[in-house]
Design a protein around this motif. Structure first.
Motif, PDB file in Angstrom:
ATOM      1  N   PHE A 154      -6.686   4.866   8.716  1.00 12.08           N
ATOM      2  CA  PHE A 154      -5.804   4.224   7.750  1.00 12.08           C
ATOM      3  C   PHE A 154      -5.458   5.170   6.606  1.00 12.08           C
ATOM      4  O   PHE A 154      -4.333   5.195   6.119  1.00 12.08           O
ATOM      5  CB  PHE A 154      -6.453   2.948   7.215  1.00 12.08           C
ATOM      6  CG  PHE A 154      -5.518   2.082   6.430  1.00 12.08           C
ATOM      7  CD1 PHE A 154      -4.574   1.311   7.079  1.00 12.08           C
ATOM      8  CD2 PHE A 154      -5.588   2.035   5.053  1.00 12.08           C
ATOM      9  CE1 PHE A 154      -3.707   0.500   6.358  1.00 12.08           C
ATOM     10  CE2 PHE A 154      -4.729   1.235   4.322  1.00 12.08           C
ATOM     11  CZ  PHE A 154      -3.786   0.465   4.981  1.00 12.08           C
ATOM     12  N   GLN A 155      -6.415   5.993   6.196  1.00 13.74           N
ATOM     13  CA  GLN A 155      -6.188   6.938   5.103  1.00 13.74           C
ATOM     14  C   GLN A 155      -5.213   8.042   5.489  1.00 13.74           C
ATOM     15  O   GLN A 155      -4.636   8.687   4.626  1.00 13.74           O
ATOM     16  CB  GLN A 155      -7.512   7.537   4.633  1.00 13.74           C
ATOM     17  CG  GLN A 155      -8.390   6.526   3.929  1.00 13.74           C
ATOM     18  CD  GLN A 155      -9.794   7.037   3.696  1.00 13.74           C
ATOM     19  OE1 GLN A 155     -10.183   8.099   4.175  1.00 13.74           O
ATOM     20  NE2 GLN A 155     -10.574   6.271   2.959  1.00 13.74           N
ATOM     21  N   THR A 156      -4.995   8.253   6.772  1.00 15.64           N
ATOM     22  CA  THR A 156      -4.038   9.274   7.202  1.00 15.64           C
ATOM     23  C   THR A 156      -2.599   8.778   7.115  1.00 15.64           C
ATOM     24  O   THR A 156      -1.673   9.573   7.211  1.00 15.64           O
ATOM     25  CB  THR A 156      -4.311   9.729   8.654  1.00 15.64           C
ATOM     26  OG1 THR A 156      -4.057   8.639   9.546  1.00 15.64           O
ATOM     27  CG2 THR A 156      -5.735  10.248   8.819  1.00 15.64           C
ATOM     28  N   LEU A 157      -2.413   7.470   6.936  1.00 13.09           N
ATOM     29  CA  LEU A 157      -1.067   6.909   6.884  1.00 13.09           C
ATOM     30  C   LEU A 157      -0.430   7.140   5.515  1.00 13.09           C
ATOM     31  O   LEU A 157      -1.117   7.176   4.494  1.00 13.09           O
ATOM     32  CB  LEU A 157      -1.109   5.402   7.157  1.00 13.09           C
ATOM     33  CG  LEU A 157      -1.676   4.962   8.503  1.00 13.09           C
ATOM     34  CD1 LEU A 157      -1.702   3.444   8.585  1.00 13.09           C
ATOM     35  CD2 LEU A 157      -0.888   5.553   9.646  1.00 13.09           C
ATOM     36  N   SER A 158       0.874   7.240   5.511  1.00 12.81           N
ATOM     37  CA  SER A 158       1.598   7.348   4.244  1.00 12.81           C
ATOM     38  C   SER A 158       1.622   5.970   3.583  1.00 12.81           C
ATOM     39  O   SER A 158       1.304   4.955   4.215  1.00 12.81           O
ATOM     40  CB  SER A 158       3.027   7.829   4.496  1.00 12.81           C
ATOM     41  OG  SER A 158       3.761   6.820   5.175  1.00 12.81           O
ATOM     42  N   LEU A 159       2.021   5.926   2.323  1.00  9.75           N
ATOM     43  CA  LEU A 159       2.101   4.656   1.617  1.00  9.75           C
ATOM     44  C   LEU A 159       3.062   3.699   2.321  1.00  9.75           C
ATOM     45  O   LEU A 159       2.771   2.503   2.474  1.00  9.75           O
ATOM     46  CB  LEU A 159       2.540   4.871   0.169  1.00  9.75           C
ATOM     47  CG  LEU A 159       2.654   3.619  -0.688  1.00  9.75           C
ATOM     48  CD1 LEU A 159       1.334   2.874  -0.739  1.00  9.75           C
ATOM     49  CD2 LEU A 159       3.121   3.976  -2.086  1.00  9.75           C
ATOM     50  N   THR A 160       4.174   4.211   2.777  1.00 11.09           N
ATOM     51  CA  THR A 160       5.144   3.373   3.495  1.00 11.09           C
ATOM     52  C   THR A 160       4.534   2.813   4.777  1.00 11.09           C
ATOM     53  O   THR A 160       4.700   1.619   5.089  1.00 11.09           O
ATOM     54  CB  THR A 160       6.406   4.195   3.835  1.00 11.09           C
ATOM     55  OG1 THR A 160       6.948   4.700   2.620  1.00 11.09           O
ATOM     56  CG2 THR A 160       7.437   3.360   4.556  1.00 11.09           C
ATOM     57  N   GLU A 161       3.811   3.636   5.518  1.00 11.20           N
ATOM     58  CA  GLU A 161       3.175   3.171   6.751  1.00 11.20           C
ATOM     59  C   GLU A 161       2.093   2.135   6.454  1.00 11.20           C
ATOM     60  O   GLU A 161       1.935   1.157   7.187  1.00 11.20           O
ATOM     61  CB  GLU A 161       2.574   4.348   7.514  1.00 11.20           C
ATOM     62  CG  GLU A 161       3.613   5.291   8.090  1.00 11.20           C
ATOM     63  CD  GLU A 161       3.025   6.573   8.630  1.00 11.20           C
ATOM     64  OE1 GLU A 161       3.523   7.035   9.672  1.00 11.20           O
ATOM     65  OE2 GLU A 161       2.080   7.124   8.004  1.00 11.20           O
ATOM     66  N   ARG A 162       1.361   2.322   5.358  1.00  8.95           N
ATOM     67  CA  ARG A 162       0.333   1.349   4.985  1.00  8.95           C
ATOM     68  C   ARG A 162       0.966   0.009   4.633  1.00  8.95           C
ATOM     69  O   ARG A 162       0.460  -1.046   5.015  1.00  8.95           O
ATOM     70  CB  ARG A 162      -0.488   1.859   3.793  1.00  8.95           C
ATOM     71  CG  ARG A 162      -1.381   3.025   4.141  1.00  8.95           C
ATOM     72  CD  ARG A 162      -2.154   3.478   2.945  1.00  8.95           C
ATOM     73  NE  ARG A 162      -2.830   4.740   3.204  1.00  8.95           N
ATOM     74  CZ  ARG A 162      -3.773   5.240   2.438  1.00  8.95           C
ATOM     75  NH1 ARG A 162      -4.147   4.620   1.350  1.00  8.95           N
ATOM     76  NH2 ARG A 162      -4.336   6.386   2.748  1.00  8.95           N
ATOM     77  N   MET A 163       2.075   0.046   3.908  1.00 12.27           N
ATOM     78  CA  MET A 163       2.764  -1.186   3.545  1.00 12.27           C
ATOM     79  C   MET A 163       3.336  -1.871   4.789  1.00 12.27           C
ATOM     80  O   MET A 163       3.306  -3.102   4.898  1.00 12.27           O
ATOM     81  CB  MET A 163       3.866  -0.916   2.523  1.00 12.27           C
ATOM     82  CG  MET A 163       3.337  -0.516   1.168  1.00 12.27           C
ATOM     83  SD  MET A 163       2.133  -1.679   0.471  1.00 12.27           S
ATOM     84  CE  MET A 163       3.131  -3.132   0.281  1.00 12.27           C
ATOM     85  N   ASP A 164       3.835  -1.094   5.732  1.00 14.00           N
ATOM     86  CA  ASP A 164       4.321  -1.657   6.996  1.00 14.00           C
ATOM     87  C   ASP A 164       3.193  -2.366   7.741  1.00 14.00           C
ATOM     88  O   ASP A 164       3.388  -3.452   8.303  1.00 14.00           O
ATOM     89  CB  ASP A 164       4.937  -0.577   7.882  1.00 14.00           C
ATOM     90  CG  ASP A 164       6.277  -0.080   7.374  1.00 14.00           C
ATOM     91  OD1 ASP A 164       6.892  -0.765   6.518  1.00 14.00           O
ATOM     92  OD2 ASP A 164       6.714   1.002   7.815  1.00 14.00           O
ATOM     93  N   MET A 165       2.009  -1.759   7.741  1.00 14.29           N
ATOM     94  CA  MET A 165       0.852  -2.376   8.398  1.00 14.29           C
ATOM     95  C   MET A 165       0.466  -3.673   7.688  1.00 14.29           C
ATOM     96  O   MET A 165       0.152  -4.679   8.342  1.00 14.29           O
ATOM     97  CB  MET A 165      -0.347  -1.422   8.411  1.00 14.29           C
ATOM     98  CG  MET A 165      -0.176  -0.205   9.306  1.00 14.29           C
ATOM     99  SD  MET A 165       0.029  -0.611  11.053  1.00 14.29           S
ATOM    100  CE  MET A 165      -1.542  -1.324  11.424  1.00 14.29           C
TER     101      MET A 165
END
Length: 69
Positions: free
Chosen positions: A22-33
């Motif tokens: 999860f920490q490897t994801l960008s902020l946008t990807e985290r928000m998408d998740m």
């Protein structure tokens, strides 16, 4: 381009491994998740937003955060 692989190792399913991923994801990807999981939960249980048993919390809270040095 990132090479995506499939792992069949049980240790890759640990909470720590998932947190590292999860920490490897960008902020946008985290928000998408976050949106994806919220939609999934609401589709399966729309009544989850009903707060019939919600209780107010009294007292004080301390918020701790880690600072980088």
């Amino acid at each position: 381009m990132t090479l995506k692989t499939i792992s069949y190792n049980r240790t890759d399913e640990s909470a720590e491994a998932k947190a590292r991923w999860f920490q490897t994801l960008s902020l946008t990807e985290r928000m998408d998740m976050l949106c994806f999981f919220t939609d999934l939960i609401l589709e399966n249980n729309p009544k989850i937003v009903v707060k019939k048993n919600a209780q107010p919390t009294w007292g004080s809270f301390r918020v701790l955060s880690q600072t980088s040095s």
